[in-house]
Design an enzyme around this catalytic site. Structure first.
Site, PDB file in Angstrom:
ATOM      1  N   ASP B  87       0.865  -1.169   0.000  1.00  0.00           N
ATOM      2  CA  ASP B  87       0.000   0.000   0.000  1.00  0.00           C
ATOM      3  C   ASP B  87       0.909   1.227   0.000  1.00  0.00           C
ATOM      4  O   ASP B  87       1.715   1.398   0.911  1.00  0.00           O
ATOM      5  CB  ASP B  87      -0.901  -0.003   1.247  1.00  0.00           C
ATOM      6  N   HIS B 147      -4.870   1.006  11.092  1.00  0.00           N
ATOM      7  CA  HIS B 147      -6.310   1.242  11.122  1.00  0.00           C
ATOM      8  C   HIS B 147      -7.035   0.104  11.821  1.00  0.00           C
ATOM      9  O   HIS B 147      -6.564  -1.031  11.831  1.00  0.00           O
ATOM     10  CB  HIS B 147      -6.857   1.392   9.699  1.00  0.00           C
ATOM     11  N   ARG B 231     -19.032  -0.313   8.195  1.00  0.00           N
ATOM     12  CA  ARG B 231     -17.751  -0.655   8.803  1.00  0.00           C
ATOM     13  C   ARG B 231     -17.167   0.660   9.277  1.00  0.00           C
ATOM     14  O   ARG B 231     -16.958   1.575   8.483  1.00  0.00           O
ATOM     15  CB  ARG B 231     -16.821  -1.278   7.755  1.00  0.00           C
ATOM     16  N   HIS B 233     -14.209   2.728  10.063  1.00  0.00           N
ATOM     17  CA  HIS B 233     -12.799   2.660   9.683  1.00  0.00           C
ATOM     18  C   HIS B 233     -12.071   3.676  10.560  1.00  0.00           C
ATOM     19  O   HIS B 233     -12.102   4.876  10.289  1.00  0.00           O
ATOM     20  CB  HIS B 233     -12.710   3.022   8.189  1.00  0.00           C
TER      21      HIS B 233
END
Lengths: 64, 489
Positions: B87, B147, B231, B233
């Site tokens: 990433d 995260h 969700r 995050h």
């Protein structure tokens, strides 16, 4: 009278207890420090050479 | 009753090649992913089902398409159900969906072993030591994330989440921080602060994750049935080495969200300026600095955390039977108590406190001050995933930092998926049908079973695909083609 004696006795006892506690606390903290210094010696043996360069070269691209 | 708080963490690791400061971090990260020697399948990640630009407040954004500027999109799915990939310019481990905070902490820890083993193979190939760091900053103004993800019901209004989570996230820093020497990104000078990340947060609410980072991230990408789930995050947190700390961070946050969903929380306590409060909490080693609240009163971060603690202990007593939630409360209680009475005691379970104790001893022994590069070097090396070099590992091996998991448990979590979530199905398929698995996403797997068309298996329910549901089928079938037949019956 008897009460006074008891209270004096308590007064004598109390500081003694505190002194004991302090001594224990000091001993403990010396042991802690010895242990910590052992740890520091252990860490020194694995620490990256040339801290300044190691830190300077650690540049990351930003992420999330 | 609140829906199960399925939890998963994602950690981007810092990367350096010793002896070669000019190395390309994106290529190095790709090498890490490709070097991992454990059970894994290189897959195409099916981005078409992802929507990082969708905002939970109800609007869409242009320009958030997935791009690949470095040309190094490398993705693998692991036997434990995790995703290992590149990433930006960091290797990232996204842990499999876990059933509770203890399991989530275990799989987060297993990620460090994945990274370490991959880095060892990559180092051999490179001829230089490739080091990976589980931290969030290079201390030069560049941050990379750790995260957390929590499953929520779609019916929970996002405005409510923002109000309750804001104050909670800002104040939980006192036990979620991994500690850092100095400050950056234009913040005022401090010798040492509680978190790695606070300096980088500049907005209260928003969609960004790499610039002007917001305390509450609004990415609306449920990785499941979008009519039923959200969700959350959470991007405002540090990567932790301490197992107790990861457990407490995930557990307390999951509890707060469950109680919020059940309407079991009193009126929220709103901070007047959450962003400034976030910096202030991270920079305050006295734990006494007052934060301004709407309505004119003030409270310290510890006091505000006690309020949440009290609400949630009542909630657990009324609603939750599983012992894991009591363990969360008990860790939480002792951490808050020690912060108030003797923060040094926290060095056996919080990364910032372990660092601080160590650094203070170095300052005294070597007669140096906080600007000495040795402290910055120690700070960085605390996070090295190599058990020989990483200072967290050294402290934990001596028993100075408490552990929750044995080496055997961590090794098992590196190869075997959680049994209670869809990660079980994903992980088993990686191990059992590596040659047939061609693409994956959190909520689907795609197989090539030798037919003209690829076969997609949707996994829109995070709690389906568990061992109870699919274990017997997986035990019986001999190949992916048979699996697809059995699943479509």
């Amino acid at each position: 009278m008897a009460e006074q004696e008891r209270s004096r006795a308590r007064a004598r006892e109390k500081p003694e207890e505190e002194i004991e506690d302090l001594e224990i606390a000091e001993e403990k903290s010396e042991t802690d420090l010895d242990e910590l210094d052992d740890l520091l010696d252990e860490i020194d043996s694995v620490l990256e050479e040339n801290a300044e360069e190691f830190v300077k070269n650690y540049v990351q691209k930003g992420g999330q | 009753m609140a829906i199960r708080k399925v939890i998963g963490t994602e950690v981007e690791y810092g990367i350096a090649v010793r002896g070669d400061p000019e190395f390309n971090p994106a290529l190095g990260s790709a090498m890490v992913v490709n070097s991992y020697p454990g059970p894994r399948v290189r897959v195409q990640w099916s981005y078409e089902e992802e929507s990082p630009g969708r905002d939970a407040r109800g609007f869409g954004h242009e320009g958030y398409g997935v791009s690949d500027p470095e040309g190094t999109l490398v993705n693998a799915v692991l036997g434990n159900g995790a995703r290992l990939y590149v990433d930006h310019a960091h290797p990232e481990y996204s842990a499999p969906e876990a059933w509770d905070p203890l399991q989530a902490a275990l799989y987060d820890k297993a990620g460090e072993v994945v990274m370490y083993r991959a880095s060892k193979v990559a180092s051999e190939r490179l001829g230089h030591r490739l080091a990976l760091y589980k931290n969030n900053s290079d201390r030069k103004g560049n941050s990379y994330g750790a995260h957390e993800n929590y499953l929520l019901s779609r019916s929970t209004p996002f405005g409510e989440i923002i109000r309750y989570a804001m104050t909670f996230l800002v104040t939980r820093q006192i036990y979620t921080g991994s500690g850092k020497v100095g400050s950056e990104n234009g913040r005022p000078h401090v010798d040492f602060q509680i978190t790695q990340r606070a300096d980088f947060f500049e907005e209260e609410v928003g969609l960004e994750t790499t610039l002007k980072r917001p305390i509450i991230n609004t990415r609306d990408e449920p990785h499941g049935d979008s009519t039923k789930y959200r969700r959350l995050h959470v991007i405002f947190g540090d990567a932790n080495l301490s197992e107790v700390q990861t457990f407490l961070k995930l557990g307390a946050t999951a509890l707060m969200l469950a109680a919020l969903e059940d309407g079991a929380l009193p009126d929220p306590l709103d901070l007047v300026d959450p962003v400034k409060a976030a910096w202030s909490v991270s920079h305050d080693l006295t734990f006494r600095r007052p934060l301004e609240l709407e309505g004119g009163s003030t409270a310290t971060a510890v006091e505000l955390q006690w309020r949440y603690y009290e609400w949630l202990s009542k909630y657990v007593e009324k609603e939750l039977d599983e012992p894991v939630w009591r363990d969360v409360l008990s860790e939480w209680h002792s951490v808050l108590q020690d912060i108030e009475t003797d923060p040094d005691k926290l060095s056996d379970r919080l990364d910032w406190a372990a660092k601080l104790r160590l650094f203070q001893r170095y300052l005294a022994r070597d007669d140096i001050d906080w600007s000495d590069p040795k402290l910055a070097a120690l700070d960085l090396q605390y996070h090295d995933v190599d058990p020989e070099r990483g200072l967290y590992h050294r402290l934990a091996a001596r028993g100075d930092i408490r552990r929750l998991f044995t080496a055997q448990q961590i090794a098992a979590a590196e190869t075997d998926p959680p049994e209670e979530t869809r990660a079980y199905f994903r992980g088993r398929c990686v191990t059992q049908f590596p040659d047939s698995l061609v693409a994956a996403n959190w909520d689907s797997l795609v197989f090539d079973v030798g037919e003209p068309h690829l076969r997609r298996v949707p996994m829109l329910e995070p709690l389906r695909g568990s061992r109870d549901l699919v274990g017997p089928i997986l035990d019986e079938v001999s190949d992916a083609s048979e699996l697809i037949k059995r699943l479509s019956d």
